[in-house]
Motif scaffolding. Sequence first.
Motif, PDB file in Angstrom:
ATOM      1  N   SER A  22       0.837  -1.207   0.000  1.00 15.26           N
ATOM      2  CA  SER A  22       0.000   0.000   0.000  1.00 15.26           C
ATOM      3  C   SER A  22       0.869   1.253   0.000  1.00 15.26           C
ATOM      4  N   ALA A  95       0.660  10.357  -1.979  1.00 17.05           N
ATOM      5  CA  ALA A  95      -0.295   9.244  -2.023  1.00 17.05           C
ATOM      6  C   ALA A  95      -0.522   8.661  -0.633  1.00 17.05           C
ATOM      7  N   ARG A  98      -2.789  11.035   1.176  1.00 19.34           N
ATOM      8  CA  ARG A  98      -4.152  10.959   0.617  1.00 19.34           C
ATOM      9  C   ARG A  98      -4.886   9.715   1.115  1.00 19.34           C
ATOM     10  N   ASP A  99      -4.181   8.586   1.133  1.00 27.57           N
ATOM     11  CA  ASP A  99      -4.795   7.308   1.536  1.00 27.57           C
ATOM     12  C   ASP A  99      -4.731   7.070   3.034  1.00 27.57           C
ATOM     13  N   ASP A 100      -4.108   7.990   3.767  1.00 26.00           N
ATOM     14  CA  ASP A 100      -3.955   7.864   5.214  1.00 26.00           C
ATOM     15  C   ASP A 100      -3.446   6.466   5.566  1.00 26.00           C
ATOM     16  N   VAL A 101      -2.341   6.089   4.948  1.00 27.23           N
ATOM     17  CA  VAL A 101      -1.845   4.712   5.045  1.00 27.23           C
ATOM     18  C   VAL A 101      -1.460   4.318   6.463  1.00 27.23           C
ATOM     19  N   GLY A 106      -6.168   2.675   6.720  1.00 26.18           N
ATOM     20  CA  GLY A 106      -5.018   2.373   5.868  1.00 26.18           C
ATOM     21  C   GLY A 106      -4.341   1.070   6.255  1.00 26.18           C
ATOM     22  N   GLU A 109      -6.428  -1.842   4.873  1.00 22.56           N
ATOM     23  CA  GLU A 109      -6.223  -1.983   3.434  1.00 22.56           C
ATOM     24  C   GLU A 109      -4.835  -2.522   3.118  1.00 22.56           C
TER      25      GLU A 109
END
Length: 313
Positions: A22, A95, A98-101, A106, A109
């Motif tokens: 991710s 990124a 944005r995706d709050d990894v 996150g 995911e």
Amino acid sequence: MLKADQMDNRTNDPQRKFIYCSGAVTELLQFGPSRLLSEHKVLFLIIPGNPGVVGFYETFMQMLHSLSGHPVWAVSHAGHCAPPDSMDMVEDASAAERDDVFGLNGQIEQKLDFVRKHVPRETGLVLVGHSIGCYIILEMMKRDPELKVLKAVLLFPTIERMAQTPQGKVMTPVLCQMRYLAYLPVFLLSLLPDSLRALLARLALSGVSSLDGCIVPACVELLSGDCAANAIYMGGQEMKKVVERDNKTIKKHLDKLIFYYGATDHWCPVSYFHDIKQDFPHADVILCEKGFRHAFVLDAGRQVAKMVVDWIR
């Protein structure tokens, strides 16, 4: 009885690798084969608590692998590991933001991304979660119904009302309102040499009489770079987002789930055990009778691994 190929796959030497998952650096700890083939029908996959440093689970995994003969892998939480010099914490900073990894969603995911890319669809999964890892497992099963989950073992599960628990009431202000203040000591600790961080870890854990040998190196890793800061950030989201127990997902997968609650767990009080037993009287819900702490890896990794293998059998 173990098959011959399972006997051949057993090894006490773990393999460590760092990958991007991710878009964030992720540490993988593996006992048994580092790549799954068609003959590997079962994988034990460890989803850690927070902090999600896989090194904390090394002894636990070693015993699981030794007793089961199956591959046992653990995947760290995104950013909860010190990347090697050849890697950055994230592949693409914009990124990742944005995706709050590094946030709770996150992290869920990231685990799904890992399974899709590294575990063949025909391989059966025994998911073993600890603490917030149990919440992540339930979310994985909810979001991807195609996952071939044979069993999901949820150890000391923080799957509801985290902020209302005794420990949650103490930590919520620290993790939420005072998070940025907590970053300062974490940053200062990261500047210390490994030997001094190891000494501080031993002092902090001196009250644990039978401290596992894998714990101090894992603490040193946690206090490197941004690992602890990412753990604090994730913890703040846990307090806000882990509220209602996902009864719908639990009911759907009830025959695959095993819950193990602590008798003196300040993150998951005994009242939560009684509540879930009342709501799901036929569920496999167990209350600890051995006095294991929430952070069982500190001194009881081997004993808990033996129980897990007995349950699966």
